[in-house]
Write an enzyme that holds these catalytic residues in place. Sequence first.
Site, PDB file in Angstrom:
ATOM      1  N   ARG A   1       0.821  -1.222   0.000  1.00 59.73           N
ATOM      2  CA  ARG A   1       0.000   0.000   0.000  1.00 59.73           C
ATOM      3  C   ARG A   1       0.849   1.265   0.000  1.00 59.73           C
ATOM      4  O   ARG A   1       0.425   2.305  -0.516  1.00 59.73           O
ATOM      5  CB  ARG A   1      -0.944   0.006   1.202  1.00 59.73           C
ATOM      6  CG  ARG A   1      -2.103  -0.950   1.012  1.00 59.73           C
ATOM      7  CD  ARG A   1      -3.017  -0.967   2.216  1.00 59.73           C
ATOM      8  NE  ARG A   1      -4.195  -1.772   1.918  1.00 59.73           N
ATOM      9  CZ  ARG A   1      -5.109  -2.106   2.809  1.00 59.73           C
ATOM     10  NH1 ARG A   1      -5.000  -1.688   4.056  1.00 59.73           N
ATOM     11  NH2 ARG A   1      -6.152  -2.826   2.462  1.00 59.73           N
TER      12      ARG A   1
ATOM     13  N   LYS B   1     -15.745 -19.365   3.140  1.00 61.29           N
ATOM     14  CA  LYS B   1     -17.175 -19.401   3.466  1.00 61.29           C
ATOM     15  C   LYS B   1     -18.075 -18.705   2.456  1.00 61.29           C
ATOM     16  O   LYS B   1     -17.781 -17.599   2.005  1.00 61.29           O
ATOM     17  CB  LYS B   1     -17.393 -18.749   4.832  1.00 61.29           C
ATOM     18  CG  LYS B   1     -16.842 -19.593   5.945  1.00 61.29           C
ATOM     19  CD  LYS B   1     -17.165 -18.971   7.277  1.00 61.29           C
ATOM     20  CE  LYS B   1     -16.932 -19.968   8.415  1.00 61.29           C
ATOM     21  NZ  LYS B   1     -17.247 -19.353   9.709  1.00 61.29           N
TER      22      LYS B   1
ATOM     23  N   GLY C   1      -8.620  -9.510   0.305  1.00 65.91           N
ATOM     24  CA  GLY C   1      -8.149 -10.466   1.315  1.00 65.91           C
ATOM     25  C   GLY C   1      -6.937 -11.291   0.910  1.00 65.91           C
ATOM     26  O   GLY C   1      -5.878 -10.756   0.612  1.00 65.91           O
TER      27      GLY C   1
ATOM     28  N   GLY D   1     -11.741  -5.239   1.892  1.00 62.28           N
ATOM     29  CA  GLY D   1     -13.179  -5.027   2.006  1.00 62.28           C
ATOM     30  C   GLY D   1     -13.766  -4.170   0.893  1.00 62.28           C
ATOM     31  O   GLY D   1     -14.865  -4.438   0.404  1.00 62.28           O
TER      32      GLY D   1
END
Length: 398
Positions: free
Chosen positions: A37, A198, A356, A379
């Site tokens: 970043r 998930k 992620g 996110g």
Amino acid sequence: MSFKTLDDIGDVHGKRVLVRVDLNVPMQDGSVSDATRLAAMAPTVLELADKGAIVLLLSHFGRPKGAKNPAMSLSLVIDAVADTLGRSVMFISDCVGEGAKAGLTVLAPGDIAVLENTRFHAGEEKNDPALVAAMAEIGDLYVNDAFSAAHRAHASTEGLAHVLPAFAGRAMEAELKALERALGSPERPVAAVVGGAKVSSKIDVLRHLVGRVDHLIIGGGMANTFLAARGIDVGKSLCEHDLAGTAEDILSAADAASCTVHLPYDVVVTTEFAANPPSLRTSNVHEVAADEMILDVGPAATEALADVLKTCRTLVWNGPLGAFETPPFDAATVALARTAGALTREGSLVSVAGGGDTVAALNHAGVAGDFSFVSTAGGAFLEWMEGKDLPGVAALLR
Ligand code: 3PG
Ligand code: MG
């Protein structure tokens, strides 16, 4: 999508430019463990400094919940910022008020400063107009270069864009252009790879994608939930059985939208989750034993998926296909990522990845540099994949 960039900012010499960057970098033993970043914001910061702006970097760091917390002080990353930029960088102990103003007095055109964590003020996350005004008081112009924080409607990510002349930085500009190319107005056919543990965390992503892409490739633990919904016995695999109905809904929506969903038909299984376990084997999905768990997409399905990518012009990738941190359950992710990288290099595929674990998985496969674009966002990338408007982006649009 139309927004102002640094090309529109005009003469910045001697002006104080508040640049919202994302210095929320991972730390290990007191130092920055991944400077991706920091590298991403460097072009914007250097361009402004070289044009004689007084560059004031605003960012959050961690989640201090509106209170000062020395463990989340941006002074901890100042050396890494200076290293990445190759310039000396000053630290100012507050992002508003007397503390900020005192620090500003010593800055000259071309200087760069990091201001203390915006989230030390409760007004940041509340997008409090009083805090926005206090921030605006110390700046003449606002540049947002933090796509990865653009899903937050906070004072420094959203509020400021309404009270100061606002521009997208170079990294933000690159993110928005890449995302537009991938899902906004992509060349077809489009494939999406969605992996990860998930289904529950990606229901909205899947719902949005089935109406947008031609091929939806589902991998990772979440594929097990879909397999189980189709009546396949997944043994001891990670599986959200309570989401069978949701999985079926997504499959029918895909059908209605002529989106082909690809689930693995062979898988890599084991009875214990460990590196190279003795019980490792490849199995047809219909032959997983009661004491086995699925940990990766099998080699035959992986090859078939590579063939799918060869027919596509655009790819969006989020999440690994298997438990890639533990060998050999990285095989499918590595193989398919390498295929995507090679197709991109050849010029037949536009490939955009983010979110992620994805960047870690592509780095592990050694192909992050081959993709057309790899997002620095977690996110924010997911919310974009859900089709949501990102407040920090919306505030820049004209
Ligand atoms: C991130 O690391 O995903 C961004 O910096 C946003 O951080 P947040 O989730 O604490 O808002
Ligand atoms: Mg986050």
